[in-house]
Design an enzyme around this catalytic site. Sequence first.
Site, PDB file in Angstrom:
ATOM      1  N   LYS A   1     -78.240   6.946 -24.575  1.00 34.98           N
ATOM      2  CA  LYS A   1     -77.585   8.178 -24.299  1.00 34.98           C
ATOM      3  C   LYS A   1     -76.973   8.208 -23.157  1.00 34.98           C
ATOM      4  O   LYS A   1     -77.237   7.148 -22.153  1.00 34.98           O
ATOM      5  CB  LYS A   1     -78.446   9.507 -24.494  1.00 34.98           C
ATOM      6  CG  LYS A   1     -79.522   9.593 -23.336  1.00 34.98           C
ATOM      7  CD  LYS A   1     -80.476  10.384 -23.876  1.00 34.98           C
ATOM      8  CE  LYS A   1     -81.737  10.333 -22.971  1.00 34.98           C
ATOM      9  NZ  LYS A   1     -82.248  11.722 -22.519  1.00 34.98           N
TER      10      LYS A   1
ATOM     11  N   TYR B   1     -67.908  11.592   9.838  1.00 40.04           N
ATOM     12  CA  TYR B   1     -67.524  12.951   9.576  1.00 40.04           C
ATOM     13  C   TYR B   1     -68.735  13.760  10.001  1.00 40.04           C
ATOM     14  O   TYR B   1     -70.087  13.357   9.921  1.00 40.04           O
ATOM     15  CB  TYR B   1     -67.556  13.542   7.833  1.00 40.04           C
ATOM     16  CG  TYR B   1     -66.367  13.131   7.433  1.00 40.04           C
ATOM     17  CD1 TYR B   1     -64.958  13.600   7.746  1.00 40.04           C
ATOM     18  CD2 TYR B   1     -66.169  12.280   6.305  1.00 40.04           C
ATOM     19  CE1 TYR B   1     -63.742  13.319   7.385  1.00 40.04           C
ATOM     20  CE2 TYR B   1     -64.779  11.867   5.819  1.00 40.04           C
ATOM     21  CZ  TYR B   1     -63.843  12.475   6.347  1.00 40.04           C
ATOM     22  OH  TYR B   1     -62.583  12.421   5.619  1.00 40.04           O
TER      23      TYR B   1
END
EC number: 5.1.1.1
Length: 364
Positions: A39, A260
């Site tokens: 899956k 950042y």
Amino acid sequence: MNAITKRQPRVELSTSALQHNLKCVRELAPQSKTICMVKADAYGHGIEFALNALQDTDAFGVACIEEARQIRQLGCSQPITLIEGVFNEAEWLEASQQQFECVVHQQQQVDWALAHPQIYQQNNLKIWLKLNSGMNRLGLQPDELLKAAHQLRAAGFELVLTMHFANADVPDHPLNQQQIQTFLNLKQQLESIEASCCNSAAIFNWPELHFDYVRPGIMLYGASPYSDISAAKLNLRPVMHLKSNLIAIQHVKAGQVIGYGSRFTTTRPTRLGIVAMGYGDGYPRALTHGAYVSIHGHEAPLLGRVSMDLLAVDLTDLPSTINIGNEVTLWGDNPSVDLIAQHNNTIGYELLCRLTNRPKRIIF
Ligand SMILES: Cc1ncc(COP(=O)(O)O)c(C=O)c1O
């Protein structure tokens, strides 16, 4: 210094590792059939790759009919089990025709089966009757399950009793024994019914519960189902190797900030490597301190925040021969995806599933 000619984040996928891990399942559960769980695009590895590598399996397990259709279209001829079953009557009819075995976890699904038994039964498909043994996610309560089993058997259906553990990754968790007892109790009452309850961790934990079918997922992909036992210790091999390259080097003084938010300040003159990999590729942004990449066998700690396309690593203690163009392993043998997941407060499953399609896939 090697010239950089293009951005190179890539996912290298090892066919032999996937096959080795399936062999481990076979050795652990030699009497049981194996349903390989593919899956979510084979846990992020790519369904086509997984189908090709797992030809030896007895069956495949998917979440829903859309995933089953896709793998039939790719030419898969093995049985397929829908672990959430069907979502409407039309899907039941399609599953019957396409020979998808269905989990039944609620009365509505029982009713669709009772209304249209013929094609399903002509195709020798079994119904996977799901017990809610205590996880309280999907499944019928014991009394509901007994009733459904009698109805379905009276209508001529063959049944498999199934359930799922909530804490198989913590073998001593008290809920495990409660779930096992509830399951065994139902199995006994239903007499000569096939059974399946083991995912990866349960396959390792409880050989006596392998029964007719085991349902490995994460172990096939070479990650650990446990937080405190490594995949390598379990003799599993990582299938996915997330790689990129160093594309720049900065020499910064002590007291400089990186990336950042200026979250990291250097405490010494630092040789900084910039790697072409970021959260836009699927590498997690929210890393806590301590994660590293490996470059030519050397571990280089991450510094500062991961950005969309780039991250920074500390090369100061690495040989000065490490340079632009060198290959960087973000996860694979070392560090393992499980280790990176731990630094990110999550599990390997999530990191594997949430890669983006930007890194190129390379099968070897
Ligand atoms: C019903 C069921 N069986 C088996 C598995 C495989 O579990 P694992 O990946 O832990 O082996 C899953 C995965 O979530 C599942 O939902």
